[in-house]
Design an enzyme around this catalytic site. Sequence first.
Site, mmCIF file in Angstrom:
data_model
loop_
_atom_site.group_PDB
_atom_site.id
_atom_site.type_symbol
_atom_site.label_atom_id
_atom_site.label_comp_id
_atom_site.label_asym_id
_atom_site.label_seq_id
_atom_site.Cartn_x
_atom_site.Cartn_y
_atom_site.Cartn_z
ATOM 1 C CB THR A 1 -3.674 -5.758 7.587
ATOM 2 O OG1 THR A 1 -2.857 -4.576 8.639
ATOM 3 C CG2 THR A 1 -3.590 -5.345 6.517
ATOM 4 C CE LYS B 1 -2.083 -1.897 7.355
ATOM 5 N NZ LYS B 1 -1.264 -0.883 7.613
ATOM 6 C CE LYS C 1 -2.265 -9.181 5.058
ATOM 7 N NZ LYS C 1 -1.726 -9.231 6.625
HETATM 8 P P1 NAD Z 1 4.399 -11.916 12.594
HETATM 9 O O1 NAD Z 1 4.242 -13.039 10.984
HETATM 10 O O2 NAD Z 1 5.445 -11.472 12.956
HETATM 11 O O3 NAD Z 1 4.011 -12.517 13.183
HETATM 12 C C1 NAD Z 1 2.299 -12.965 13.500
HETATM 13 C C2 NAD Z 1 2.616 -13.965 14.771
HETATM 14 O O4 NAD Z 1 1.202 -15.012 14.672
HETATM 15 C C3 NAD Z 1 3.077 -15.482 14.799
HETATM 16 O O5 NAD Z 1 4.239 -15.233 15.756
HETATM 17 C C4 NAD Z 1 2.836 -16.327 13.887
HETATM 18 O O6 NAD Z 1 2.696 -17.483 15.331
HETATM 19 C C5 NAD Z 1 0.879 -16.176 15.303
HETATM 20 N N1 NAD Z 1 0.286 -16.869 14.873
HETATM 21 C C6 NAD Z 1 -0.138 -17.308 13.233
HETATM 22 N N2 NAD Z 1 -1.691 -17.969 13.873
HETATM 23 C C7 NAD Z 1 -2.072 -18.240 14.722
HETATM 24 C C8 NAD Z 1 -2.954 -18.915 15.577
HETATM 25 N N3 NAD Z 1 -3.489 -19.592 14.931
HETATM 26 N N4 NAD Z 1 -2.558 -18.703 17.161
HETATM 27 C C9 NAD Z 1 -1.591 -17.894 17.671
HETATM 28 N N5 NAD Z 1 -0.151 -17.372 16.948
HETATM 29 C C10 NAD Z 1 -0.670 -17.816 15.987
HETATM 30 O O7 NAD Z 1 3.919 -11.189 11.776
HETATM 31 P P2 NAD Z 1 3.609 -9.408 11.554
HETATM 32 O O8 NAD Z 1 4.322 -8.353 11.176
HETATM 33 O O9 NAD Z 1 3.595 -9.471 13.393
HETATM 34 O O10 NAD Z 1 2.209 -9.560 11.105
HETATM 35 C C11 NAD Z 1 1.277 -8.698 12.001
HETATM 36 C C12 NAD Z 1 -0.214 -8.305 11.677
HETATM 37 O O11 NAD Z 1 0.064 -6.954 11.088
HETATM 38 C C13 NAD Z 1 -0.084 -8.621 9.494
HETATM 39 O O12 NAD Z 1 -1.615 -8.606 9.757
HETATM 40 C C14 NAD Z 1 0.508 -7.911 9.560
HETATM 41 O O13 NAD Z 1 -0.155 -7.726 8.046
HETATM 42 C C15 NAD Z 1 0.268 -6.296 9.878
HETATM 43 N N6 NAD Z 1 0.643 -5.764 9.731
HETATM 44 C C16 NAD Z 1 2.724 -5.803 9.612
HETATM 45 C C17 NAD Z 1 2.979 -4.358 9.722
HETATM 46 C C18 NAD Z 1 4.880 -5.387 9.866
HETATM 47 O O14 NAD Z 1 5.500 -3.145 10.211
HETATM 48 N N7 NAD Z 1 5.153 -5.899 9.867
HETATM 49 C C19 NAD Z 1 2.468 -3.137 10.067
HETATM 50 C C20 NAD Z 1 1.527 -2.571 9.616
HETATM 51 C C21 NAD Z 1 0.440 -3.999 10.317
#
Ligand code: NAD
Length: 296
Positions: A96, A171, A246
């Site tokens: 997102t 979204k 966010k």
């Molecule tokens: P998270 O922080 O658990 O996961 C993100 C991952 O990206 C981490 O493991 C981090 O180490 C990795 N990362 C960061 N920079 C990187 C790079 N340069 N190379 C490789 N890996 C890298 O976050 P999440 O909860 O999985 O959310 C991910 C996305 O999904 C976000 O944009 C969030 O807004 C969206 N989202 C999350 C939810 C939720 O409920 N968690 C729901 C809908 C949307």
Amino acid sequence: MTAVAFLGLGNMGGPMANNLIAAGHEVTGFDLSEEALARLEVAGGIREGDIATAVRAADVVVTMLPAGGHVRDVYMKAEGVLANVKPGTLLIDSSTIDVDSARAVASAASEAGMLMVDAPVSGGTVGAAAGTLTFMVGGSEEAFAAAKPYLDIMGKTVVHAGGAGNGQAAKICNNMMLGIQMISVCEAFVLAEKLGLDHQKLYDISSTASGQCWSLTSYCPVPGPLPTSPANRGYQPGFAAAMMLKDLKLSQQAARAEGAKTPLGAQASALYQQYCEKGNGDFDFSAIIEMLRNEV
Ligand code: NAD
């Protein structure tokens, strides 16, 4: 079987990658976190030490990263995706992020001759694990058609929202409505408490009257009327307040950029900011009712 590279194996990306593995695809992953890579290996994926190596042989690249800066960086830097994939690779970004970053990366991908979609999700970690996410997809018809079989594995509902960036637009518009509506439902319950009106009575009346909305009937912010809502389990998420903040900030960034008037979106963003600054960002977003009652 398709060779899929998955970058960003966190709370969402980890289970999404697992569903691609379970469907028989060969998933090669990269993440900055050692634990995330270890989990991928246990699930039957292949871990790599950098982005370039992870994507080199891929037919499809999926990214699930925290924010727009990470996505620009991962796709556009010299050691990143665009410089290292083979021609014709399909690119799917499910993070997102802000609409501008989504469109900038899509345009760079198109110049490099790649098909790309932005495909943010709703459904949270439960939907990611169950493969029941909703995908809101932006990109050309051709890119959407190419991405759909993979999105169908990770989700239940896949909607084409229009050209590049329109998945992100859908979204943030949806979540701006959600944030505003949740606060409106919370305010109504707080006022009802002051007026001596029982929670269940207000729920029974408004759930079949004109105040009805998803925040009331699918996610009721007070315990009792709807046993499945986070209010019944100490406001453990669910959908964390920090995540709502966010998305509201992204909506306000887009509103400023486009000159759209969103006064209630701005107010919802300010209230969630205040709530998160008090250290409550990890609670479910419906717990903002406690701030409206002056309890936190
Ligand atoms: P998270 O922080 O658990 O996961 C993100 C991952 O990206 C981490 O493991 C981090 O180490 C990795 N990362 C960061 N920079 C990187 C790079 N340069 N190379 C490789 N890996 C890298 O976050 P999440 O909860 O999985 O959310 C991910 C996305 O999904 C976000 O944009 C969030 O807004 C969206 N989202 C999350 C939810 C939720 O409920 N968690 C729901 C809908 C949307």
